[in-house]
Structures are given as structure tokens and as C-alpha cells.
Write a protein that holds these residues in place. Structure first.
Motif, short mmCIF file in Angstrom:
data_model
loop_
_atom_site.label_atom_id
_atom_site.label_comp_id
_atom_site.label_asym_id
_atom_site.label_seq_id
_atom_site.Cartn_x
_atom_site.Cartn_y
_atom_site.Cartn_z
N ASP A 6 16.02 -13.95 -8.17
CA ASP A 6 14.58 -13.74 -8.13
C ASP A 6 14.08 -14.37 -6.84
OD1 ASP A 6 11.95 -13.18 -8.75
OD2 ASP A 6 11.73 -14.79 -10.21
N GLU A 7 13.48 -13.59 -6.00
CA GLU A 7 13.03 -14.08 -4.70
C GLU A 7 11.60 -13.65 -4.49
OE1 GLU A 7 13.92 -12.96 -0.12
OE2 GLU A 7 15.63 -13.11 -1.45
N GLU A 8 10.80 -14.56 -3.99
CA GLU A 8 9.41 -14.26 -3.69
C GLU A 8 9.19 -14.56 -2.22
OE1 GLU A 8 5.05 -16.08 -4.79
OE2 GLU A 8 6.68 -16.31 -6.22
N ASN A 9 8.85 -13.55 -1.42
CA ASN A 9 8.58 -13.73 -0.01
C ASN A 9 7.15 -14.20 0.12
OD1 ASN A 9 8.29 -13.60 2.72
ND2 ASN A 9 9.12 -11.55 2.93
N LEU A 10 6.97 -15.43 0.58
CA LEU A 10 5.63 -16.01 0.65
C LEU A 10 4.93 -15.74 1.97
CD1 LEU A 10 6.40 -19.48 -0.95
CD2 LEU A 10 5.51 -17.43 -2.06
N GLU A 11 5.70 -15.68 3.05
CA GLU A 11 5.06 -15.60 4.36
C GLU A 11 6.10 -15.18 5.40
OE1 GLU A 11 3.40 -19.08 7.29
OE2 GLU A 11 3.09 -19.29 5.15
N ASN A 12 5.69 -14.39 6.37
CA ASN A 12 6.58 -14.03 7.46
C ASN A 12 6.04 -14.68 8.71
OD1 ASN A 12 8.33 -12.92 9.25
ND2 ASN A 12 8.11 -10.83 8.50
N GLY A 16 10.85 -15.77 13.54
CA GLY A 16 12.04 -15.22 12.89
C GLY A 16 12.34 -15.83 11.54
N LEU A 17 11.54 -16.79 11.11
CA LEU A 17 11.74 -17.41 9.80
C LEU A 17 10.79 -16.81 8.79
CD1 LEU A 17 12.05 -21.19 10.75
CD2 LEU A 17 13.89 -19.57 10.29
N THR A 18 11.25 -16.72 7.56
CA THR A 18 10.45 -16.25 6.44
C THR A 18 10.42 -17.39 5.43
OG1 THR A 18 11.17 -13.99 6.78
CG2 THR A 18 10.30 -14.53 4.62
N THR A 19 9.26 -17.66 4.85
CA THR A 19 9.15 -18.69 3.84
C THR A 19 9.28 -18.03 2.47
OG1 THR A 19 7.74 -20.00 5.28
CG2 THR A 19 7.71 -20.56 2.95
N ASP A 33 12.06 -22.28 4.40
CA ASP A 33 12.32 -21.31 5.45
C ASP A 33 13.69 -20.66 5.30
OD1 ASP A 33 9.90 -22.09 6.60
OD2 ASP A 33 10.86 -23.56 7.91
N CYS A 34 13.75 -19.38 5.64
CA CYS A 34 15.00 -18.61 5.67
C CYS A 34 14.98 -17.73 6.91
CB CYS A 34 15.10 -17.69 4.46
SG CYS A 34 15.37 -18.55 2.93
N SER A 35 16.18 -17.31 7.29
CA SER A 35 16.29 -16.34 8.38
C SER A 35 17.33 -15.30 7.96
CB SER A 35 16.71 -17.03 9.68
OG SER A 35 17.99 -17.60 9.56
N GLY A 36 17.37 -14.20 8.69
CA GLY A 36 18.34 -13.16 8.40
C GLY A 36 19.74 -13.60 8.77
N SER A 37 20.74 -13.08 8.02
CA SER A 37 22.13 -13.41 8.32
C SER A 37 22.84 -12.16 8.82
CB SER A 37 22.84 -13.93 7.07
OG SER A 37 23.05 -12.88 6.16
N ASP A 38 24.08 -12.34 9.26
CA ASP A 38 24.88 -11.21 9.74
C ASP A 38 25.15 -10.19 8.65
OD1 ASP A 38 24.96 -12.42 12.21
OD2 ASP A 38 26.90 -13.37 11.85
N SER A 39 25.10 -10.60 7.39
CA SER A 39 25.39 -9.69 6.28
C SER A 39 24.12 -9.09 5.68
CB SER A 39 26.19 -10.42 5.20
OG SER A 39 25.40 -11.47 4.67
N ASP A 40 23.03 -9.07 6.44
CA ASP A 40 21.75 -8.49 6.03
C ASP A 40 21.10 -9.20 4.86
OD1 ASP A 40 21.78 -6.55 8.02
OD2 ASP A 40 23.01 -5.21 6.80
N GLY A 41 21.48 -10.43 4.58
CA GLY A 41 20.83 -11.24 3.55
C GLY A 41 20.01 -12.33 4.21
N LEU A 42 19.50 -13.23 3.41
CA LEU A 42 18.76 -14.37 3.93
C LEU A 42 19.59 -15.62 3.77
CD1 LEU A 42 15.18 -13.76 2.50
CD2 LEU A 42 15.94 -13.50 4.87
N VAL A 43 19.48 -16.54 4.73
CA VAL A 43 20.12 -17.84 4.65
C VAL A 43 19.06 -18.91 4.88
CG1 VAL A 43 22.42 -17.06 5.34
CG2 VAL A 43 20.80 -17.82 7.08
N TRP A 62 17.70 -27.24 7.40
CA TRP A 62 18.81 -26.35 7.07
C TRP A 62 19.20 -25.55 8.30
CZ3 TRP A 62 20.86 -26.05 2.12
CH2 TRP A 62 20.12 -26.69 1.11
N CYS A 63 20.47 -25.18 8.38
CA CYS A 63 20.96 -24.30 9.43
C CYS A 63 22.10 -23.46 8.85
CB CYS A 63 21.45 -25.10 10.63
SG CYS A 63 22.02 -24.07 12.00
N LYS A 64 21.96 -22.17 8.90
CA LYS A 64 22.98 -21.24 8.41
C LYS A 64 23.41 -21.56 6.98
CE LYS A 64 24.61 -20.15 13.01
NZ LYS A 64 25.72 -20.20 13.97
#
Length: 150
Positions: A6-12, A16-19, A33-43, A62-64
Motif C-alpha cells: 500500500d503506497e500513498e504518493n504525498l508529493e512530487n 527527483g524525489l517523491t515523498t 523521500d523516495c527516488s526511482g530505481s533501475d528496476s522501475d520501482g521506488l527506493v 537514506w541512499c539506494k
């Protein structure tokens, strides 16, 4: 975090970070905060708070998808770590407070006491010296200062 329960995108944000607020299938929760990963997911990247289902809480950088930078860990036992982390481990300068109130202040290397540090036992006695994991050679006990009368 690609196995989203269950993921709720709060802010873009523009950098390049999404909260997000993210709930893991095992009951853990991440807010931050999250960012996109090489596998098209969020990290997890940036600043965030991860609370495990068993009550362990990490707040910090956090990093990766790993704890990396500065942060604090609060354990259900009452123990606490504050300081530098790298690759999900205590690494660098930090302070670890044990559940009995004793404290180690100094350097860590991959979750181990390493280098010059100070240990204050539960009775307030201060020991300084060189720590190497479970060994502490050449520790010096500091004299206890008498409390001044009020």
C-alpha cells in the motif's frame, strides 16, 4: 520497495524525489523521500522514517534503499543509536545508549566499536581509550567528580 503493499504518493518534488507513505506486507511502515530505481520501482532516498512491525524506528538519511548518512535508531528495549550510518550499519561517529543507561560515544566500523571512544557505565563511571569491537585495551578510568553542594 518494489513489492508495494500500500503506497500513498504525498508529493512530487523538483529534485527527483517523491515523498510517500509506504506500508510493507510485513507490517513495517516508511514515510519519507523516495527516488526511482533501475528496476522501475521506488527506493528510499533522502530523509525518511522507517518503523518496523516489532517497534524499531529509524529516522534519518537514506541512499539506494539503505540507511546511509546521519540518523537515529530507537529500539523497543529502550536502547538508542544516534550518529553516522553506512549501508544499514553504524559506521562513523556516533553514540549508542544501552537499555540500562550506559553509553558509548566514539567511532563505529560496521556496527562495532572501533577507535577512540568513551564508555559511561550505568553508575556514571567514565572510561576512555581505544576500542576494537568487544576489546578495549588500555582504558583509563576518569575520576568521579564530587557533586557541588547547593
Amino acid at each position: 520497495m518494489t513489492d508495494t503493499h500500500d503506497e500513498e504518493n504525498l508529493e512530487n518534488e523538483g529534485d527527483g524525489l517523491t515523498t510517500v507513505a509506504y506500508f510493507f506486507p510485513n507490517g513495517d511502515r516508511y514515510e519519507g523521500d523516495c527516488s526511482g530505481s533501475d528496476s522501475d520501482g521506488l527506493v528510499r532516498s533522502g530523509i525518511g522514517k522507517h518503523t518496523s512491525a516489532n517497534g524499531l524506528t529509524y529516522v534519518g538519511e537514506w541512499c539506494k534503499d539503505k540507511m546511509h548518512g546521519r540518523g537515529s535508531l530507537q529500539y523497543p528495549s529502550g536502547a538508542r543509536y544516534e550518529g553516522e550510518v553506512k549501508g544499514n550499519m553504524y559506521h562513523g561517529a556516533g553514540t549508542y545508549t544501552f537499555s540500562d543507561g550506559s553509553v558509548y560515544k566514539g567511532h563505529f566500523h560496521e556496527n562495532r566499536f572501533m577507535g577512540v571512544g568513551t564508555f559511561i557505565d550505568a553508575q556514571g563511571q567514565v572510561w576512555t581509550g581505544e576500542f576494537h569491537g568487544k576489546e578495549a585495551l588500555g582504558l583509563k578510568m576518569q575520576p568521579i567528580q564530587a557533586k557541588e553542594a547547593a
